[in-house]
Design an enzyme around this catalytic site. Structure first.
Site, short mmCIF file in Angstrom:
data_model
loop_
_atom_site.label_atom_id
_atom_site.label_comp_id
_atom_site.label_asym_id
_atom_site.label_seq_id
_atom_site.Cartn_x
_atom_site.Cartn_y
_atom_site.Cartn_z
CG HIS A 100 -7.41 32.10 29.65
ND1 HIS A 100 -6.54 31.97 30.71
CD2 HIS A 100 -7.44 30.89 29.05
CE1 HIS A 100 -6.06 30.73 30.74
NE2 HIS A 100 -6.60 30.06 29.74
CG ASP A 130 -6.08 33.81 33.42
OD1 ASP A 130 -7.17 34.21 32.96
OD2 ASP A 130 -5.47 32.84 32.95
N GLY A 202 -6.97 23.37 26.77
CA GLY A 202 -8.11 22.65 27.35
C GLY A 202 -7.90 22.33 28.81
CB SER A 204 -7.27 26.91 30.57
OG SER A 204 -6.15 27.56 30.07
N GLY A 260 2.96 51.44 46.13
CA GLY A 260 3.17 52.67 45.37
C GLY A 260 4.61 52.95 45.05
CG LEU A 262 7.61 52.63 39.32
CD1 LEU A 262 8.02 53.51 38.14
CD2 LEU A 262 6.58 51.62 38.88
CB ILE A 263 10.74 47.33 42.95
CG1 ILE A 263 9.75 46.32 42.34
CG2 ILE A 263 10.17 47.99 44.18
CD1 ILE A 263 9.40 45.18 43.26
#
Length: 460
Positions: A100, A130, A202, A204, A260, A262-263
Protein backbone atom coordinates in the site's frame (compact mmCIF):
# COMPACT_ATOMS: atom_id res chain seq x y z
CA UNK A 1 15.16 4.80 46.43
CA UNK A 2 18.04 6.04 44.27
CA UNK A 3 19.62 2.57 44.28
CA UNK A 4 16.33 0.98 43.26
CA UNK A 5 15.92 3.44 40.37
CA UNK A 6 19.49 2.80 39.26
CA UNK A 7 18.92 -0.97 39.27
CA UNK A 8 15.75 -0.52 37.21
CA UNK A 9 17.56 1.65 34.69
CA UNK A 10 20.33 -0.93 34.30
CA UNK A 11 17.75 -3.68 33.65
CA UNK A 12 16.19 -1.79 30.71
CA UNK A 13 17.70 -2.35 27.25
CA UNK A 14 19.99 0.21 25.65
CA UNK A 15 19.01 0.63 21.99
CA UNK A 16 21.70 3.12 21.00
CA UNK A 17 24.11 0.63 19.42
CA UNK A 18 21.30 -1.17 17.60
CA UNK A 19 20.08 2.11 16.08
CA UNK A 20 23.57 3.23 15.08
CA UNK A 21 24.29 -0.05 13.32
CA UNK A 22 21.02 -0.34 11.43
CA UNK A 23 19.75 3.13 10.56
CA UNK A 24 21.84 3.29 7.40
CA UNK A 25 19.87 0.37 5.87
CA UNK A 26 16.45 1.86 6.69
CA UNK A 27 15.02 4.10 3.98
CA UNK A 28 12.31 6.67 3.52
CA UNK A 29 10.12 5.99 0.49
CA UNK A 30 8.33 8.88 -1.19
CA UNK A 31 5.96 8.37 -4.10
CA UNK A 32 4.30 10.59 -6.66
CA UNK A 33 1.03 9.63 -8.29
CA UNK A 34 -0.15 11.56 -11.29
CA UNK A 35 -3.89 12.35 -11.44
CA UNK A 36 -5.78 9.90 -13.60
CA UNK A 37 -9.27 10.13 -15.00
CA UNK A 38 -11.71 8.05 -13.00
CA UNK A 39 -9.42 7.66 -10.00
CA UNK A 40 -11.73 7.86 -7.00
CA UNK A 41 -9.39 7.62 -4.04
CA UNK A 42 -5.84 7.62 -2.84
CA UNK A 43 -3.70 4.51 -3.13
CA UNK A 44 -2.93 5.01 0.54
CA UNK A 45 -5.51 5.20 3.31
CA UNK A 46 -9.02 4.67 1.94
CA UNK A 47 -10.62 7.10 4.42
CA UNK A 48 -10.35 10.82 5.04
CA UNK A 49 -10.13 12.42 8.47
CA UNK A 50 -13.87 12.89 8.82
CA UNK A 51 -14.42 9.22 8.09
CA UNK A 52 -11.88 8.37 10.79
CA UNK A 53 -14.20 9.98 13.30
CA UNK A 54 -17.24 8.17 11.95
CA UNK A 55 -15.68 4.70 12.10
CA UNK A 56 -15.19 3.79 15.78
CA UNK A 57 -12.97 0.73 15.34
CA UNK A 58 -11.11 -0.77 12.40
CA UNK A 59 -7.84 -2.21 11.24
CA UNK A 60 -5.98 0.03 8.84
CA UNK A 61 -2.71 0.27 7.09
CA UNK A 62 -1.00 3.59 7.61
CA UNK A 63 0.41 5.46 4.66
CA UNK A 64 -0.11 9.15 4.40
CA UNK A 65 2.52 11.83 4.49
CA UNK A 66 2.24 15.46 5.55
CA UNK A 67 2.38 16.56 1.90
CA UNK A 68 -1.02 14.93 1.23
CA UNK A 69 -2.92 15.03 4.52
CA UNK A 70 -6.10 13.75 2.99
CA UNK A 71 -4.58 11.49 0.35
CA UNK A 72 -5.85 13.68 -2.47
CA UNK A 73 -9.41 13.90 -3.68
CA UNK A 74 -11.44 12.49 -6.52
CA UNK A 75 -10.49 14.05 -9.80
CA UNK A 76 -7.60 16.04 -8.32
CA UNK A 77 -5.54 17.99 -10.84
CA UNK A 78 -2.20 17.98 -8.98
CA UNK A 79 0.08 15.01 -8.38
CA UNK A 80 -0.28 13.33 -4.99
CA UNK A 81 2.83 12.82 -2.88
CA UNK A 82 2.93 10.36 -0.02
CA UNK A 83 5.54 8.56 1.99
CA UNK A 84 6.33 5.42 3.88
CA UNK A 85 9.31 3.38 5.03
CA UNK A 86 11.34 0.39 3.93
CA UNK A 87 14.68 -1.36 4.35
CA UNK A 88 17.47 -2.67 2.14
CA UNK A 89 17.97 -6.45 2.12
CA UNK A 90 20.74 -6.79 -0.49
CA UNK A 91 23.78 -4.67 -1.31
CA UNK A 92 22.68 -4.38 -4.94
CA UNK A 93 19.56 -2.46 -3.92
CA UNK A 94 16.57 -4.69 -3.21
CA UNK A 95 14.17 -2.97 -0.79
CA UNK A 96 11.19 -4.42 1.09
CA UNK A 97 8.15 -2.32 1.95
CA UNK A 98 4.35 -2.57 2.03
CA UNK A 99 2.26 -2.85 -1.11
CA UNK A 100 0.00 0.00 0.00
CA UNK A 101 3.03 2.31 0.21
CA UNK A 102 3.73 2.10 -3.53
CA UNK A 103 0.42 0.95 -5.00
CA UNK A 104 -0.49 3.05 -8.03
CA UNK A 105 2.65 5.21 -7.77
CA UNK A 106 4.14 6.68 -10.96
CA UNK A 107 7.45 7.63 -9.36
CA UNK A 108 9.27 6.09 -6.39
CA UNK A 109 12.20 7.78 -4.66
CA UNK A 110 14.23 6.08 -1.91
CA UNK A 111 16.07 8.35 0.50
CA UNK A 112 18.93 6.99 2.62
CA UNK A 113 20.03 8.40 5.97
CA UNK A 114 23.07 10.01 4.30
CA UNK A 115 20.49 12.12 2.40
CA UNK A 116 21.06 10.46 -0.95
CA UNK A 117 17.87 10.25 -3.00
CA UNK A 118 17.78 7.38 -5.50
CA UNK A 119 15.05 6.37 -7.96
CA UNK A 120 13.63 2.88 -7.54
CA UNK A 121 11.53 0.63 -9.74
CA UNK A 122 8.78 -1.70 -8.62
CA UNK A 123 9.90 -5.32 -9.04
CA UNK A 124 6.62 -6.88 -7.89
CA UNK A 125 3.90 -6.90 -5.28
CA UNK A 126 1.87 -9.38 -3.28
CA UNK A 127 -1.39 -7.73 -2.20
CA UNK A 128 -2.41 -10.76 -0.11
CA UNK A 129 0.44 -10.11 2.31
CA UNK A 130 0.60 -6.35 1.58
CA UNK A 131 4.22 -6.61 0.45
CA UNK A 132 6.19 -4.95 -2.33
CA UNK A 133 9.75 -5.40 -3.58
CA UNK A 134 11.65 -2.41 -4.99
CA UNK A 135 15.02 -2.22 -6.73
CA UNK A 136 17.15 0.90 -6.35
CA UNK A 137 18.42 1.86 -9.77
CA UNK A 138 22.21 1.59 -10.00
CA UNK A 139 22.35 0.19 -6.48
CA UNK A 140 25.87 -0.89 -5.54
CA UNK A 141 27.51 -1.74 -2.22
CA UNK A 142 24.54 -0.41 -0.24
CA UNK A 143 24.14 -1.00 3.53
CA UNK A 144 21.85 -3.92 4.40
CA UNK A 145 19.93 -5.10 7.45
CA UNK A 146 20.54 -8.43 9.13
CA UNK A 147 17.60 -10.80 8.69
CA UNK A 148 16.47 -12.75 11.76
CA UNK A 149 13.94 -15.51 12.36
CA UNK A 150 10.44 -14.54 13.41
CA UNK A 151 9.78 -18.16 14.34
CA UNK A 152 12.14 -17.69 17.28
CA UNK A 153 10.16 -14.76 18.70
CA UNK A 154 8.60 -15.00 22.14
CA UNK A 155 5.81 -12.97 23.64
CA UNK A 156 7.21 -10.34 25.98
CA UNK A 157 10.58 -9.76 24.32
CA UNK A 158 11.73 -6.28 23.38
CA UNK A 159 11.42 -5.04 19.79
CA UNK A 160 12.25 -1.74 18.10
CA UNK A 161 10.95 0.05 15.00
CA UNK A 162 12.68 2.60 12.78
CA UNK A 163 10.58 4.58 10.32
CA UNK A 164 9.22 7.94 9.22
CA UNK A 165 5.92 8.59 11.04
CA UNK A 166 4.23 11.75 9.76
CA UNK A 167 7.38 12.40 7.69
CA UNK A 168 9.74 12.59 10.67
CA UNK A 169 12.65 10.59 9.24
CA UNK A 170 14.42 7.91 11.27
CA UNK A 171 12.13 7.99 14.26
CA UNK A 172 12.86 5.17 16.72
CA UNK A 173 10.14 3.60 18.90
CA UNK A 174 10.31 0.53 21.11
CA UNK A 175 8.01 -1.91 22.89
CA UNK A 176 7.41 -5.59 23.39
CA UNK A 177 5.86 -8.46 21.45
CA UNK A 178 2.26 -8.58 22.66
CA UNK A 179 1.12 -11.72 20.80
CA UNK A 180 2.05 -13.99 17.91
CA UNK A 181 0.10 -15.54 15.06
CA UNK A 182 -2.66 -12.95 14.94
CA UNK A 183 -5.15 -13.37 12.09
CA UNK A 184 -6.70 -10.12 10.88
CA UNK A 185 -9.93 -9.69 8.91
CA UNK A 186 -7.97 -8.29 5.97
CA UNK A 187 -5.64 -11.26 5.56
CA UNK A 188 -5.85 -14.93 6.57
CA UNK A 189 -2.50 -16.04 5.16
CA UNK A 190 -0.28 -13.84 7.35
CA UNK A 191 0.21 -14.78 11.04
CA UNK A 192 0.86 -11.20 12.22
CA UNK A 193 3.13 -10.21 15.09
CA UNK A 194 1.26 -7.95 17.52
CA UNK A 195 3.32 -5.37 19.43
CA UNK A 196 2.79 -2.26 21.52
CA UNK A 197 5.49 -0.37 19.58
CA UNK A 198 4.29 3.14 18.68
CA UNK A 199 3.45 2.99 14.95
CA UNK A 200 1.83 5.82 12.99
CA UNK A 201 1.20 6.91 9.36
CA UNK A 202 4.57 6.86 7.61
CA UNK A 203 5.89 3.83 9.52
CA UNK A 204 4.39 1.51 6.89
CA UNK A 205 6.94 -0.89 5.44
CA UNK A 206 9.60 -0.13 8.02
CA UNK A 207 11.58 -2.82 9.86
CA UNK A 208 10.90 -4.27 13.30
CA UNK A 209 14.14 -5.33 15.06
CA UNK A 210 14.86 -7.64 17.97
CA UNK A 211 17.56 -6.83 20.54
CA UNK A 212 20.16 -8.69 18.46
CA UNK A 213 19.71 -6.11 15.69
CA UNK A 214 17.96 -8.56 13.35
CA UNK A 215 14.83 -7.69 11.41
CA UNK A 216 12.01 -9.94 12.55
CA UNK A 217 9.03 -8.15 10.99
CA UNK A 218 7.67 -5.46 8.65
CA UNK A 219 5.40 -2.89 10.32
CA UNK A 220 2.14 -3.03 8.42
CA UNK A 221 -1.09 -2.23 10.26
CA UNK A 222 -2.54 -0.68 13.39
CA UNK A 223 -5.78 -1.07 15.29
CA UNK A 224 -7.20 2.35 15.99
CA UNK A 225 -10.28 4.42 16.71
CA UNK A 226 -8.64 7.73 15.92
CA UNK A 227 -6.39 6.99 12.93
CA UNK A 228 -3.27 7.13 15.13
CA UNK A 229 -1.41 4.84 17.50
CA UNK A 230 -3.44 3.25 20.31
CA UNK A 231 -1.06 0.57 21.58
CA UNK A 232 -1.92 -2.25 19.17
CA UNK A 233 0.33 -2.62 16.10
CA UNK A 234 0.88 -5.47 13.67
CA UNK A 235 3.91 -6.59 11.69
CA UNK A 236 4.40 -9.16 8.93
CA UNK A 237 6.74 -11.93 10.22
CA UNK A 238 10.07 -11.77 8.43
CA UNK A 239 10.01 -15.53 7.70
CA UNK A 240 6.88 -15.04 5.59
CA UNK A 241 8.18 -11.76 4.14
CA UNK A 242 11.43 -13.29 2.91
CA UNK A 243 9.55 -16.16 1.30
CA UNK A 244 7.47 -13.60 -0.60
CA UNK A 245 10.60 -11.59 -1.47
CA UNK A 246 12.44 -14.57 -2.93
CA UNK A 247 9.45 -15.57 -5.07
CA UNK A 248 8.97 -12.04 -6.41
CA UNK A 249 12.70 -11.60 -7.06
CA UNK A 250 13.14 -14.97 -8.76
CA UNK A 251 9.89 -15.40 -10.72
CA UNK A 252 7.98 -12.14 -10.42
CA UNK A 253 4.94 -13.54 -8.64
CA UNK A 254 3.91 -15.36 -5.45
CA UNK A 255 2.24 -18.76 -5.20
CA UNK A 256 0.75 -20.16 -1.99
CA UNK A 257 -0.39 -23.57 -0.94
CA UNK A 258 -4.11 -24.30 -1.15
CA UNK A 259 -6.23 -26.94 0.54
CA UNK A 260 -9.66 -26.01 -0.79
CA UNK A 261 -11.81 -25.94 2.33
CA UNK A 262 -13.93 -23.45 4.23
CA UNK A 263 -13.17 -23.63 7.94
CA UNK A 264 -14.54 -22.17 11.15
CA UNK A 265 -13.57 -21.86 14.78
CA UNK A 266 -14.35 -24.66 17.22
CA UNK A 267 -16.05 -23.09 20.25
CA UNK A 268 -16.99 -24.82 23.49
CA UNK A 269 -20.41 -25.97 22.30
CA UNK A 270 -19.08 -27.30 18.99
CA UNK A 271 -16.28 -29.11 20.81
CA UNK A 272 -18.86 -30.79 23.04
CA UNK A 273 -21.08 -31.78 20.12
CA UNK A 274 -18.11 -33.27 18.22
CA UNK A 275 -16.72 -35.13 21.23
CA UNK A 276 -13.64 -33.01 21.86
CA UNK A 277 -12.47 -32.51 25.45
CA UNK A 278 -11.59 -28.87 24.76
CA UNK A 279 -12.06 -26.38 21.91
CA UNK A 280 -9.25 -26.75 19.37
CA UNK A 281 -8.59 -27.31 15.69
CA UNK A 282 -10.19 -26.08 12.49
CA UNK A 283 -13.68 -27.36 11.69
CA UNK A 284 -14.18 -28.08 7.99
CA UNK A 285 -17.53 -26.56 7.02
CA UNK A 286 -17.21 -27.19 3.28
CA UNK A 287 -14.90 -29.02 0.91
CA UNK A 288 -14.63 -27.45 -2.54
CA UNK A 289 -15.25 -29.65 -5.55
CA UNK A 290 -12.07 -30.79 -7.30
CA UNK A 291 -9.87 -29.37 -4.54
CA UNK A 292 -6.80 -31.06 -3.02
CA UNK A 293 -8.85 -31.61 0.15
CA UNK A 294 -11.57 -33.49 -1.75
CA UNK A 295 -9.00 -35.66 -3.51
CA UNK A 296 -7.39 -36.47 -0.14
CA UNK A 297 -10.72 -37.58 1.33
CA UNK A 298 -11.33 -34.65 3.68
CA UNK A 299 -15.03 -34.25 4.53
CA UNK A 300 -17.31 -31.59 5.95
CA UNK A 301 -17.45 -32.11 9.70
CA UNK A 302 -13.81 -33.15 9.98
CA UNK A 303 -11.74 -31.21 12.49
CA UNK A 304 -8.09 -30.65 11.53
CA UNK A 305 -6.07 -31.04 14.75
CA UNK A 306 -2.52 -31.12 13.37
CA UNK A 307 -0.82 -30.09 10.12
CA UNK A 308 2.63 -31.47 9.38
CA UNK A 309 3.09 -32.33 13.06
CA UNK A 310 2.16 -28.82 14.22
CA UNK A 311 -0.91 -28.44 16.43
CA UNK A 312 -3.80 -26.39 15.08
CA UNK A 313 -5.04 -24.60 18.18
CA UNK A 314 -7.22 -21.99 16.44
CA UNK A 315 -8.82 -22.26 13.02
CA UNK A 316 -6.78 -19.19 12.00
CA UNK A 317 -3.59 -21.24 12.49
CA UNK A 318 -4.32 -23.47 9.50
CA UNK A 319 -4.32 -21.06 6.49
CA UNK A 320 -0.75 -19.75 7.11
CA UNK A 321 0.50 -23.33 7.58
CA UNK A 322 -1.01 -24.40 4.27
CA UNK A 323 0.03 -21.18 2.53
CA UNK A 324 3.70 -21.74 3.41
CA UNK A 325 3.66 -25.29 1.99
CA UNK A 326 5.21 -25.48 -1.51
CA UNK A 327 2.71 -26.23 -4.26
CA UNK A 328 2.81 -29.92 -5.18
CA UNK A 329 4.23 -31.05 -1.87
CA UNK A 330 2.40 -33.72 0.17
CA UNK A 331 1.37 -32.74 3.68
CA UNK A 332 0.10 -34.89 6.53
CA UNK A 333 -2.91 -33.94 8.65
CA UNK A 334 -4.35 -35.37 11.85
CA UNK A 335 -8.13 -35.19 11.62
CA UNK A 336 -10.95 -35.92 14.08
CA UNK A 337 -13.80 -37.69 12.30
CA UNK A 338 -16.84 -39.11 14.06
CA UNK A 339 -15.06 -39.33 17.37
CA UNK A 340 -11.87 -41.00 16.14
CA UNK A 341 -8.57 -39.58 14.98
CA UNK A 342 -7.28 -40.42 11.50
CA UNK A 343 -4.33 -39.36 9.34
CA UNK A 344 -4.79 -37.96 5.84
CA UNK A 345 -2.12 -37.09 3.28
CA UNK A 346 -2.92 -34.28 0.85
CA UNK A 347 -1.03 -32.97 -2.17
CA UNK A 348 -1.15 -29.20 -1.76
CA UNK A 349 -2.46 -27.20 -4.72
CA UNK A 350 -1.92 -23.58 -5.74
CA UNK A 351 -4.10 -20.91 -4.14
CA UNK A 352 -6.34 -19.57 -6.95
CA UNK A 353 -7.30 -15.97 -7.50
CA UNK A 354 -10.34 -14.87 -5.57
CA UNK A 355 -13.43 -15.65 -7.59
CA UNK A 356 -16.95 -14.42 -7.54
CA UNK A 357 -19.21 -15.35 -4.67
CA UNK A 358 -21.81 -17.94 -5.30
CA UNK A 359 -25.43 -16.94 -5.72
CA UNK A 360 -27.54 -16.37 -2.65
CA UNK A 361 -30.21 -18.86 -1.71
CA UNK A 362 -33.74 -17.67 -2.32
CA UNK A 363 -35.94 -17.88 0.74
CA UNK A 364 -38.98 -20.08 0.46
CA UNK A 365 -42.41 -18.91 1.50
CA UNK A 366 -44.42 -22.05 0.91
CA UNK A 367 -45.72 -24.02 3.90
CA UNK A 368 -43.34 -26.65 5.21
CA UNK A 369 -43.00 -29.36 7.80
CA UNK A 370 -43.26 -28.04 11.33
CA UNK A 371 -40.67 -29.21 13.82
CA UNK A 372 -42.09 -28.01 17.13
CA UNK A 373 -39.19 -29.12 19.39
CA UNK A 374 -36.76 -26.95 17.41
CA UNK A 375 -39.04 -24.03 16.52
CA UNK A 376 -38.64 -24.17 12.74
CA UNK A 377 -40.34 -25.47 9.63
CA UNK A 378 -38.55 -27.15 6.74
CA UNK A 379 -39.48 -28.33 3.27
CA UNK A 380 -37.86 -30.26 0.42
CA UNK A 381 -35.28 -28.56 -1.77
CA UNK A 382 -36.57 -27.02 -4.97
CA UNK A 383 -34.64 -27.41 -8.21
CA UNK A 384 -33.98 -23.66 -8.13
CA UNK A 385 -32.28 -23.84 -4.74
CA UNK A 386 -30.30 -26.94 -5.74
CA UNK A 387 -28.94 -25.13 -8.78
CA UNK A 388 -28.25 -21.79 -7.09
CA UNK A 389 -26.40 -23.28 -4.10
CA UNK A 390 -24.86 -26.30 -5.77
CA UNK A 391 -26.30 -28.68 -3.15
CA UNK A 392 -27.90 -32.02 -3.95
CA UNK A 393 -29.32 -33.03 -0.57
CA UNK A 394 -30.87 -31.36 2.43
CA UNK A 395 -33.99 -29.49 3.51
CA UNK A 396 -34.64 -25.76 3.34
CA UNK A 397 -35.80 -23.79 6.39
CA UNK A 398 -39.08 -22.09 5.47
CA UNK A 399 -40.03 -20.53 8.80
CA UNK A 400 -38.51 -19.79 12.21
CA UNK A 401 -40.26 -19.30 15.56
CA UNK A 402 -38.96 -18.85 19.08
CA UNK A 403 -36.93 -21.89 20.04
CA UNK A 404 -33.55 -23.64 19.82
CA UNK A 405 -33.20 -23.06 16.05
CA UNK A 406 -33.61 -19.30 16.36
CA UNK A 407 -31.22 -19.19 19.32
CA UNK A 408 -28.64 -21.15 17.31
CA UNK A 409 -28.75 -18.57 14.52
CA UNK A 410 -30.63 -20.59 11.90
CA UNK A 411 -32.53 -18.39 9.42
CA UNK A 412 -35.24 -18.90 6.81
CA UNK A 413 -33.61 -19.89 3.53
CA UNK A 414 -30.84 -21.89 5.21
CA UNK A 415 -30.36 -25.39 3.81
CA UNK A 416 -29.77 -28.01 6.51
CA UNK A 417 -27.54 -30.80 5.23
CA UNK A 418 -26.56 -32.40 8.53
CA UNK A 419 -28.09 -32.64 12.01
CA UNK A 420 -26.25 -34.13 14.98
CA UNK A 421 -23.69 -35.68 12.60
CA UNK A 422 -26.47 -37.39 10.59
CA UNK A 423 -26.69 -36.51 6.86
CA UNK A 424 -30.03 -34.98 5.87
CA UNK A 425 -31.19 -35.89 2.38
CA UNK A 426 -34.92 -35.44 2.75
CA UNK A 427 -37.70 -34.26 5.03
CA UNK A 428 -38.04 -37.84 6.25
CA UNK A 429 -34.35 -37.90 7.24
CA UNK A 430 -34.81 -34.61 9.07
CA UNK A 431 -37.86 -35.85 10.99
CA UNK A 432 -36.03 -39.00 12.09
CA UNK A 433 -32.95 -37.03 13.13
CA UNK A 434 -35.08 -34.64 15.20
CA UNK A 435 -36.84 -37.54 16.93
CA UNK A 436 -33.52 -39.04 17.99
CA UNK A 437 -31.94 -35.84 19.34
CA UNK A 438 -30.62 -36.08 22.91
CA UNK A 439 -32.20 -33.86 25.54
CA UNK A 440 -30.28 -31.00 27.17
CA UNK A 441 -27.22 -31.61 25.04
CA UNK A 442 -25.59 -29.45 22.35
CA UNK A 443 -25.85 -30.84 18.81
CA UNK A 444 -24.23 -29.60 15.62
CA UNK A 445 -26.18 -28.41 12.58
CA UNK A 446 -24.54 -27.92 9.19
CA UNK A 447 -26.29 -25.30 7.08
CA UNK A 448 -25.55 -23.85 3.66
CA UNK A 449 -26.22 -20.10 3.56
CA UNK A 450 -25.61 -17.87 0.55
CA UNK A 451 -23.48 -20.56 -1.03
CA UNK A 452 -21.26 -21.16 1.99
CA UNK A 453 -21.46 -23.93 4.59
CA UNK A 454 -21.20 -23.30 8.32
CA UNK A 455 -21.68 -25.35 11.47
CA UNK A 456 -24.00 -24.03 14.17
CA UNK A 457 -24.70 -25.40 17.64
CA UNK A 458 -28.25 -26.03 18.79
CA UNK A 459 -29.47 -27.03 22.25
CA UNK A 460 -32.83 -28.81 21.98
Amino acid sequence: MALAQSATARSLPDFTELVEENSSAVVNISTTTEPKAGRSRSHGLPFNDRQFEQLPEFFQDFFRGPQSPHGGGPGGSVPRQSMGSGFIVSSDGYVLTNNHVVEGADEIIVRLNDRRELPARLVGTDPRSDMAVLKIEDGNDLPVVSIGRSSDLKVGEWVLAIGSPFGFDYTVTAGIVSALGRSLPSENYVPFIQTDVAINPGNSGGPLFNLDGNVIGINSQIYTRSGGFMGVSFAIPIDDAMNVFRQIRDKGSVSRGWLGVLIQEVNRDLAQSFGLKRPRGALVAEVMAGSPAEKAGLKAGDIVLEYEGEEVVLSSDLPPMVGRTPVGETASMEVMREGRQITLDVEIGKLPEEGEARASAPASSSPGLSSAPLGMSVEPLSDEIRDSLGVSDGVVVSDIAQGPALTAGIRPGDVITELNRRPIGSVKDFREAVASLPEDSAVSVRVVRQGRAIYLVMKP
